[in-house]
Write an enzyme that holds these catalytic residues in place. Structure first.
Site, PDB file in Angstrom:
ATOM      1  N   GLU A  24       0.836  -1.220   0.000  1.00  0.00           N
ATOM      2  CA  GLU A  24       0.000   0.000   0.000  1.00  0.00           C
ATOM      3  C   GLU A  24       0.860   1.255   0.000  1.00  0.00           C
ATOM      4  O   GLU A  24       1.732   1.417   0.865  1.00  0.00           O
ATOM      5  CB  GLU A  24      -0.919  -0.033   1.230  1.00  0.00           C
ATOM      6  CG  GLU A  24      -1.905   1.116   1.254  1.00  0.00           C
ATOM      7  CD  GLU A  24      -2.913   1.005   2.399  1.00  0.00           C
ATOM      8  OE1 GLU A  24      -3.200  -0.126   2.864  1.00  0.00           O
ATOM      9  OE2 GLU A  24      -3.403   2.055   2.839  1.00  0.00           O
ATOM     10  N   LYS A  58      -6.969  -0.593  11.663  1.00  0.00           N
ATOM     11  CA  LYS A  58      -6.368  -1.115  10.422  1.00  0.00           C
ATOM     12  C   LYS A  58      -5.172  -0.243  10.049  1.00  0.00           C
ATOM     13  O   LYS A  58      -4.138  -0.737   9.602  1.00  0.00           O
ATOM     14  CB  LYS A  58      -7.419  -1.139   9.312  1.00  0.00           C
ATOM     15  CG  LYS A  58      -6.974  -1.836   8.042  1.00  0.00           C
ATOM     16  CD  LYS A  58      -6.288  -0.935   7.046  1.00  0.00           C
ATOM     17  CE  LYS A  58      -5.900  -1.671   5.777  1.00  0.00           C
ATOM     18  NZ  LYS A  58      -5.179  -0.805   4.824  1.00  0.00           N
ATOM     19  N   ASP A 106       5.245 -13.757  12.826  1.00  0.00           N
ATOM     20  CA  ASP A 106       3.919 -14.313  12.560  1.00  0.00           C
ATOM     21  C   ASP A 106       2.922 -13.166  12.700  1.00  0.00           C
ATOM     22  O   ASP A 106       2.404 -12.894  13.778  1.00  0.00           O
ATOM     23  CB  ASP A 106       3.641 -15.438  13.575  1.00  0.00           C
ATOM     24  CG  ASP A 106       2.273 -16.066  13.375  1.00  0.00           C
ATOM     25  OD1 ASP A 106       1.444 -15.490  12.640  1.00  0.00           O
ATOM     26  OD2 ASP A 106       2.029 -17.128  13.967  1.00  0.00           O
ATOM     27  N   HIS A 136      -2.587  10.033  -1.464  1.00  0.00           N
ATOM     28  CA  HIS A 136      -2.691   8.844  -2.317  1.00  0.00           C
ATOM     29  C   HIS A 136      -2.526   9.242  -3.784  1.00  0.00           C
ATOM     30  O   HIS A 136      -1.865   8.569  -4.548  1.00  0.00           O
ATOM     31  CB  HIS A 136      -4.057   8.173  -2.132  1.00  0.00           C
ATOM     32  CG  HIS A 136      -4.060   7.177  -1.024  1.00  0.00           C
ATOM     33  ND1 HIS A 136      -3.526   5.929  -1.157  1.00  0.00           N
ATOM     34  CD2 HIS A 136      -4.505   7.239   0.240  1.00  0.00           C
ATOM     35  CE1 HIS A 136      -3.648   5.265  -0.026  1.00  0.00           C
ATOM     36  NE2 HIS A 136      -4.240   6.043   0.845  1.00  0.00           N
TER      37      HIS A 136
HETATM   38  C1  MEV Z   1      -5.873   2.957   5.062  1.00  0.00           C
HETATM   39  O1  MEV Z   1      -5.077   1.833   4.748  1.00  0.00           O
HETATM   40  C2  MEV Z   1      -5.811   3.253   6.538  1.00  0.00           C
HETATM   41  C3  MEV Z   1      -6.747   4.363   7.003  1.00  0.00           C
HETATM   42  O2  MEV Z   1      -8.064   4.069   6.584  1.00  0.00           O
HETATM   43  C4  MEV Z   1      -6.646   4.396   8.511  1.00  0.00           C
HETATM   44  C5  MEV Z   1      -7.664   5.301   9.168  1.00  0.00           C
HETATM   45  O3  MEV Z   1      -8.768   5.518   8.601  1.00  0.00           O
HETATM   46  O4  MEV Z   1      -7.369   5.761  10.289  1.00  0.00           O
HETATM   47  C6  MEV Z   1      -6.369   5.672   6.396  1.00  0.00           C
END
Ligand code: MEV
Length: 433
Positions: free
Chosen positions: A84, A269, A285, A384
């Site tokens: 990413e 995430k 792991d 991005h």
């Molecule tokens: C994208 O990989 C991760 C985000 O969505 C994390 C977040 O929303 O805090 C940008």
């Protein structure tokens, strides 16, 4: 030894080869490690064939270096393996912003992993518990009197606890083994011990042992990291009042994740974007780590919530904290077998699980801040899109300095920004227009 400096300004503008050369100036990386980083073939087909079953090939991902990190006073260049874009850039950017306040400070638990022994058909739970607790010394001897480097270094079974778990099938009796695994991730060690003591636990409890397996909810192996950010550092031009506004947006974004599981899942995430990326780079792991982190994010408050905490201190500084289970190892497993993982650990200058846990937690906290800052200011698409523009430039055939130039022109292009546009811009550039 960690890096002499992780502040490599302009690193992103270099070619891949030049970046590796720059690395040699600030680290003591061996030639073997440089070669492992350089080669997409570092893991041979033969080695891969011994790792898992039915191997038909290998899968290569980029290794990118997050710069600017100071953790407990040491400089670290942190390898991230992921697909990413923006993740490495965001982590490096946030790490730079807390250099003036000393970077990241850790306070981790000792490396205690928990194994669970599930005992069924126990008639008298009280009697079973006192029998097991009464036999603790004997069971500890059984586990610790074996030849093992981990035990020689001070690890081994340290204590046991008994638990009663209400289930739809009735109350289950579960014995936890609390094992100091030193610098190992510890799965093999604790699973071996759980299997070893199981027959004796059956005879002590009169029950029937079914599962004997570690828990990935490693609550006695927590990594903790903290960092402070001045209002000046949080603005792009050092303006304190603008930085204070940015901080206030970050706090509002954080409270959303602290209270709403839908937002928390995405927030976390983002944290794992870094933690898992460093875990993969270092041969860990990462599924075990992911499982532990997300489970803790739910167990900590009884409701799935943010893994991180953000607040403003009395000086108006932004303070971030991350506390999460971190089952990592620097001995055994892929961290030793995979040449690129070995190179990444060498690059970090890390030999202990404790240091690796601290660096991974720092990466996660930095990454989270990068996401919160972007989301609460310009949104993440701007960053991005910049990277996407570079990828389009490369796909159009741009090389060297052409890449930045094509990407910059694409960013300000009026009209649709397609791959054909990137190609047209490259043609114009090469014609001197
Ligand atoms: C994208 O990989 C991760 C985000 O969505 C994390 C977040 O929303 O805090 C940008």
């Amino acid at each position: 030894m960690p890096a002499r400096s992780s502040r490599l300004s302009g690193f992103y503008r270099l070619s891949v080869e030049e970046r590796r050369k720059a690395l040699l100036e600030v680290t003591d990386l061996s030639e073997e490690a440089v070669n492992a980083l350089a080669s997409a073939d570092a893991l041979t087909e033969e080695a891969a064939d011994h790792m898992i079953e039915n191997v038909v090939g290998r899968f290569v991902l980029p290794v990118g270096l997050a710069t600017n990190f100071i953790v407990d006073g040491e400089e670290y260049l942190i390898p991230f393996v992921l697909e990413e874009s923006s993740v490495v850039a965001a982590a490096s950017n946030m790490a730079r912003r807390c250099r003036d306040t000393g970077g990241f400070v850790s306070s981790n638990d000792p490396p205690i992993m928990i194994a669970q022994v599930q005992v069924l058909d126990v008639e008298d739970l009280d009697a079973a518990e006192s029998a097991v607790m009464g036999a603790q010394e004997e069971l500890m001897r059984m586990c610790n009197d074996r030849p093992s480097t981990m035990i020689r270094l001070g690890g081994g079974l340290k204590r046991m606890t008994c638990h009663r778990i209400p289930t739809d099938l009735g109350t289950m009796f579960v014995v936890h083994l609390h094992v100091d695994v030193r610098d190992a991730m510890g799965a093999n060690a604790v699973n071996t011990m759980a299997e070893l003591v199981a027959p004796r636990i059956e005879s002590l409890t009169g029950g029937r042992v079914l599962l004997r397996i570690l828990s990935n909810l490693a609550t006695e192996r927590m990594a903790r990291i903290e960092a402070r950010f001045s209002p000046e550092s949080m603005s792009d031009d050092g303006d304190a009042s603008q930085g204070a506004e940015v901080i206030s947006g970050i706090i509002e974004a954080y409270h959303f994740a602290a209270s709403d599981p839908y937002r928390a899942a995405t927030h976390n995430k983002g944290v794992m974007n870094a933690i898992s990326a460093v875990a993969i780079a270092c041969g860990q792991d990462w599924r075990a780590i992911e499982a532990g982190c997300h489970a803790w994010a739910a167990v900590r408050t009884g409701r799935y919530a943010s893994m991180t905490e953000w607040e403003i201190d009395d000086d108006g500084y932004l303070v971030g904290r991350l506390e999460t289970p971190m089952a990592v190892g620097t001995v055994g497993g892929a961290s030793r077998v995979h040449p690129t993982a070995r190179a990444c650990l060498e690059l970090l200058g890390i030999t202990s699980a404790d240091r690796l846990a601290a660096v991974m937690a720092a990466s996660g906290l930095a990454q989270n801040l990068g996401a919160l800052r972007a989301l609460s200011t310009s949104g993440i698409q701007a960053g991005h899109m910049r990277l996407h523009a570079r990828n389009m430039a490369v796909s159009a055939g741009a090389v060297g300095p052409e890449i930045e130039e094509v990407a910059a022109r694409l960013a300000t292009w009026e009209g649709p920004r397609t791959q054909t546009t990137a190609e047209e811009i490259l043609t114009m550039l090469r014609q001197g227009a």
